[in-house]
Design an enzyme around this catalytic site. Structure first.
Site, PDB file in Angstrom:
ATOM      1  N   THR A   1       0.833  -1.207   0.000  1.00  0.00           N
ATOM      2  CA  THR A   1       0.000   0.000   0.000  1.00  0.00           C
ATOM      3  C   THR A   1       0.866   1.254   0.000  1.00  0.00           C
ATOM      4  O   THR A   1       0.558   2.235  -0.688  1.00  0.00           O
ATOM      5  CB  THR A   1      -0.953   0.008   1.200  1.00  0.00           C
ATOM      6  N   ASP A   2       1.953   1.237   0.752  1.00  0.00           N
ATOM      7  CA  ASP A   2       2.891   2.358   0.724  1.00  0.00           C
ATOM      8  C   ASP A   2       3.478   2.546  -0.673  1.00  0.00           C
ATOM      9  O   ASP A   2       3.559   3.673  -1.182  1.00  0.00           O
ATOM     10  CB  ASP A   2       4.036   2.117   1.711  1.00  0.00           C
TER      11      ASP A   2
END
Length: 419
Positions: A184-185
């Site tokens: 997600t980062d």
């Protein structure tokens, strides 16, 4: 642009003031640095980016010297490190001056966290009206969760990714599972780059700056892709299928006589060719399995048949035969096998970045392959404060700033000033 573009570098002439740390923001600015932008990474004089201490493992250079956590090096190549204490009034004044000389500010502080320093978008846009200002947070600048801290693991859970990752209920090891990298980062970093490039295009066309509001949760929901649409189309939440695919069969891992391979059959022609190589050509004509929708409906019957066939030959045998028949197949590699793969080597994905003193480290290349403006030659991630003196000397007005006074006041530090 803040300075003249250099030929062959897509983003040369663009200066990025990087107030981010950990992964999502640094991932974005690393991509921008790869493409030729000047990225000035602002770090606290004591310790710098948190990930500098997220080791071991650590990186060593060709002289055997410890260069800090491998995690930090994964997301900070090609940047300049300037050590400034943003809590110090003179540090804030210095950053406002650097903003005047920059095209983009990117930050990942909590919502409102920079306002008390006069470094929020509304404050800085008064200094530079055409500023592109990108804010990255867990939940965005608005909404009921805006004030919460957000981390990749948490967002993978809240955003639905873990609900579709892991072994099926009722099978050994069944539980929701996070992805093996902070995906997600990384995805948020990619979307931040897209937003920044779009905002720069708008600025160049209109002279207007803007704020970009990037939220990890928004990105996670958006990148559920077909799983999100499967839910919206049916009203039923997708379940975990381990290595299987909800809409394509066979598309999963199979055990061979000496290891596992991935079989990724995407159409009926590939399935027919697979069956021929496997010595079961009649299976492709069976109405239960002849089309992908039929195979999806009858997966519980088909998969045990295929597993029985796959287990009778070795990995290399299957890979050679199926590749010859243009059927997608491949091994499950560990990282040693990845970087030893002849194709990965041929594509130049393992690099030897060099630092400002000429020391050579090990690193991963940018995957971007542009024929006219390729990524710049890899430069090692900087030591803390390595560029404070050179950047401030070059960009600050000497009539307004004495960098030695800034250092003496504790507002900035040069490499080696502090432990």
């Amino acid at each position: 642009m803040t300075n003249r573009a250099a030929p062959g570098r897509a983003l040369s002439g663009i200066r990025i003031l990087d107030l981010t740390r950990i992964l999502a923001g640094p991932w974005a600015t690393q991509i921008l640095a790869d493409l030729g932008a000047e990225v000035i990474k602002i770090e606290h004089p004591e310790g710098g980016d948190d990930t500098r201490s997220w080791g071991p493992p650590n990186v060593t250079d060709d002289a055997g010297q410890d260069r800090g956590a491998a995690y930090f090096h994964s997301a900070n190549r090609g940047k300049k490190s300037v050590a400034i204490d943003i809590a110090h009034p003179e540090g804030q004044r210095t950053l406002r001056a650097l903003t005047k000389a920059s095209d983009v500010v990117i930050e990942n502080f909590k919502v409102g966290g920079l306002a008390k320093y006069g470094l929020d978008y509304e404050s800085l846009r008064r200094i530079r009206p055409d500023l592109v200002y990108c804010s990255i947070t867990g939940f965005g600048q608005t909404g009921p969760y805006a004030d919460r801290a957000g981390y990749d693991f948490l967002i993978q859970a809240m955003g639905g990714l873990m609900s579709v990752t892991g072994q099926s209920d009722g099978t050994p090891g069944a539980e929701p599972m996070k992805v093996g990298v902070a995906l997600t980062d990384v995805l948020t970093g990619l979307y931040a780059v897209i937003g920044i490039l779009a905002a720069l295009r708008h600025r160049d066309a209109t002279g207007e700056g803007q704020q970009i509001d990037m939220a990890l949760l928004d990105v996670q929901v958006a990148t559920l892709a077909n799983q999100a649409m499967n839910y919206l189309a049916t009203g039923k939440s997708p379940t975990r299928l381990g290595n299987a695919h909800p809409s394509i069969v066979p598309y999963q891992a199979f055990e061979t006589s000496d290891g596992h391979v991935i079989l990724a059959i995407g159409n009926d022609g590939q399935f027919a060719r697979f069956c021929k190589v496997a010595g079961i050509p009649g299976l492709a004509d069976d109405p239960r399995f002849a089309t992908n929708p039929a195979r999806v409906r009858n997966r519980t019957t088909l998969i045990p048949i295929l597993q029985g066939v796959m287990s009778g030959r070795s990995m290399d045998d299957w890979i050679a035969g199926l590749n010859e028949a243009s059927v997608p197949v491949g091994p499950i590699n560990d990282l040693e096998r990845v970087f030893d793969d002849p194709h990965v080597r041929a594509r130049g994905m393992h690099t030897r970045p060099v630092d400002a003193e000429g020391a050579q480290l090990r690193g991963v290349a940018s995957p971007l392959k542009l024929s006219q403006t390729p990524p710049i030659p890899p430069a090692a991630a900087p030591d803390l404060g390595a560029d404070t003196q050179s950047v401030l000397t070059r960009l600050l007005d000497p009539l307004e700033f004495d960098i030695n006074d800034l250092q003496a006041a504790g507002a900035v530090s040069f490499k080696g000033d502090r432990p």
